[in-house]
Structure formats: structure tokens, C-alpha cells
Design an enzyme around this catalytic site. Structure first.
Site, mmCIF file in Angstrom:
data_model
loop_
_atom_site.group_PDB
_atom_site.id
_atom_site.type_symbol
_atom_site.label_atom_id
_atom_site.label_comp_id
_atom_site.label_asym_id
_atom_site.label_seq_id
_atom_site.Cartn_x
_atom_site.Cartn_y
_atom_site.Cartn_z
ATOM 1 N N SER A 62 0.825 -1.210 0.000
ATOM 2 C CA SER A 62 0.000 0.000 0.000
ATOM 3 C C SER A 62 0.858 1.259 0.000
ATOM 4 C CB SER A 62 -0.895 0.021 1.234
ATOM 5 O OG SER A 62 -1.529 -1.214 1.409
HETATM 6 N N1 SAH Z 1 -0.424 -5.247 4.104
HETATM 7 C C1 SAH Z 1 0.377 -5.574 2.945
HETATM 8 C C2 SAH Z 1 -0.322 -5.291 1.622
HETATM 9 C C3 SAH Z 1 -1.456 -6.191 1.438
HETATM 10 S S1 SAH Z 1 -2.032 -6.459 -0.212
HETATM 11 C C4 SAH Z 1 1.740 -4.891 2.993
HETATM 12 O O1 SAH Z 1 2.024 -4.172 3.949
HETATM 13 O O2 SAH Z 1 2.541 -5.135 2.081
HETATM 14 C C5 SAH Z 1 -3.372 -7.498 0.238
HETATM 15 C C6 SAH Z 1 -2.965 -8.894 0.641
HETATM 16 O O3 SAH Z 1 -4.153 -9.551 1.062
HETATM 17 C C7 SAH Z 1 -2.387 -9.726 -0.501
HETATM 18 O O4 SAH Z 1 -1.108 -10.175 -0.158
HETATM 19 C C8 SAH Z 1 -3.379 -10.883 -0.633
HETATM 20 O O5 SAH Z 1 -2.752 -12.121 -0.935
HETATM 21 C C9 SAH Z 1 -4.019 -10.912 0.740
HETATM 22 N N2 SAH Z 1 -5.333 -11.551 0.801
HETATM 23 C C10 SAH Z 1 -6.377 -11.419 -0.045
HETATM 24 N N3 SAH Z 1 -7.415 -12.175 0.376
HETATM 25 C C11 SAH Z 1 -7.002 -12.795 1.513
HETATM 26 C C12 SAH Z 1 -7.617 -13.715 2.430
HETATM 27 N N4 SAH Z 1 -8.876 -14.174 2.267
HETATM 28 N N5 SAH Z 1 -6.892 -14.132 3.477
HETATM 29 C C13 SAH Z 1 -5.629 -13.716 3.687
HETATM 30 N N6 SAH Z 1 -5.003 -12.859 2.862
HETATM 31 C C14 SAH Z 1 -5.687 -12.400 1.788
#
Ligand code: SAH
Length: 214
Positions: A62
């Protein structure tokens, strides 16, 4: 730090403040965690810019100001047990780990969890537990949580996450359809139910059900 790096870091912190990140504990944590350690390849040189960047598995790290505003809205205390859904690069979890007692972070992609764990180890962040799991079910074996942060967008706040929030606890999450403008909301669990506050418009990758097959 070379002059050039010091200047980029100053610009990074200035961008955070000018976008409303004013909590000194959050700013201090974001000063201490180098975003460059969480971005690889050709994007690494843009790590100090206030923009989202691509990471592995088609996901994104993000925008720093959004990380700052979400962390600030979460009002994390030093005794808090925090759940993050969506480990991604591990950047957000690393920042939370400086503010909380313990951070549990889950992602549906094994590779992202493995790489994030390596980064936590290299940085000596020993109070983060990373797990491969479908975060829409929360992490029942560690519930309840004082704070929950979701970094992928669901259409509505997932019921299991609402249920795993301790009374008085706070959850911050984006809600809305993927590929649309979503709303960042703050949910507070009260004795009689949940309070909802809309914070701002955001855009996140979708919360996808199930563990990824990679
Ligand atoms: N917080 C992260 C960015 C997250 S991007 C950072 O600091 O880099 C969103 C993430 O959510 C992705 O890696 C994706 O794989 C994960 N995601 C999506 N659906 C999910 C679910 N049901 N359970 C766990 N993770 C999930």
C-alpha cells in the site's frame, strides 16, 4: 545514511504528515521501518515515494500515507494483540509490531508469508507470527483480538472478524467492490454491538476466499 537517502527519508516523512499522519508514535515507527526492505527489483528505488507498488503474486504494497492513516485510526497500544489480514510484503505488520505487544498476520499466498517471515527475522522483529490462512475466517485459535487491520477489500466486514474483536476493540478495513472506489471504515465493538465510522475513500486489492494454490 548518505545525504541523498537522508533527504528522501525526510521527504517521505513530510508526505506522511501533509496527508494527515500526525500521531508521533506512528510517525516514529514509520521512520524506523525502511520500506525499501519490503520492495524488490525495479521498484525498490521508488520505495520512499508515497505510491503503492507491485509485489509478488500480483499483489501490492500500500501507499505509505494510507498505511500511516490506517495505523493511526487503529489506535494501537503497547499491550495490544493485533491481527492483520493480508501480510503482503510484511511492511504494515512490521510497523504494527513496533506499536503492539504481538502481531498475528495472515495471507492466502504461501510465498508472501515465507518472504515476509524472512524479512521479520532479518530485522529482528520477534513479536510477529505469520501464518498461511484465509483471513476472512480470522484466526479463531488466537481470538479475541484488541485490534484487527484488514488490508484487502471485502464487500462487507466479514462476520468472523467482527466476532473475534474484543469488547472495546477496534477494526479498520476497506469495504466495497473490487475495481471500485472503496471506503475505509473503523469499527468499534461496544457492549451492545458495533459502531461504524467512515474514514475516507481507498482502493485495495480484493479479499479472496480460500488459500491460493501456489
Ligand atoms: N499489508 C500488505 C499489503 C497487502 S495487499 C503490505 O504491507 O505489504 C493485500 C494482501 O491480502 C495480498 O497479499 C493478498 O494475498 C491478501 N489476501 C487477499 N485475500 C485474503 C484472504 N482471504 N486471506 C488472507 N489474505 C488475503
Amino acid at each position: 545514511m548518505t545525504g541523498d537517502r537522508a533527504e528522501r527519508k525526510m521527504r517521505f516523512l513530510y508526505a506522511l504528515r501533509s496527508k494527515g499522519v500526525t500521531d508521533l508514535r506512528v510517525l516514529d515507527a514509520m521512520e524506523r521501518i525502511d520500506r525499501g526492505a519490503f520492495v524488490t527489483g525495479i521498484f525498490a528505488e521508488r520505495a520512499q515515494d508515497d505510491v503503492p507498488l507491485p509485489i509478488a503474486c500480483g499483489q501490492t504494497i500500500s501507499q505509505p500515507s494510507v498505511v500511516g492513516l490506517m495505523t493511526q485510526a487503529l489506535e494501537v497500544g503497547p499491550r495490544d494483540k493485533v491481527l492483520e489480514v493480508g501480510t503482503g510484503s510484511g511492511y504494515q505488520a512490521a510497523i504494527l509490531s513496533l506499536l503492539a505487544r504481538r502481531v498475528y498476520t495472515v495471507d492466502r499466498h504461501r510465498r508472501l508469508v515465507r518472504e515476509a517471515e524472512e524479512r521479520f527475522r532479518a530485522l529482528g522483529l520477534v513479536n510477529i507470527v505469520a501464518r498461511v490462512a484465509d483471513g476472512s475466517h480470522g484466526l479463531p485459535e488466537q481470538a479475541p483480538f484488541d485490534r484487527i487491520l484488514v488490508t484487502a477489500a471485502a464487500e462487507d466486514p466479514p462476520g468472523p472478524l467482527l466476532a473475534q474483536l474484543r469488547e472495546g476493540g477496534i477494526m479498520v478495513l476497506p469495504v466495497g467492490q473490487s475495481d471500485h472506489v472503496q471506503s475505509l471504515i473503523k469499527v468499534t465493538r461496544r457492549p451492545g454491538g458495533h459502531d461504524y465510522e467512515e474514514l475516507r475513500a481507498v482502493r485495495f486489492v480484493p479479499l479472496v476466499e480460500g488459500i491460493a494454490p501456489d
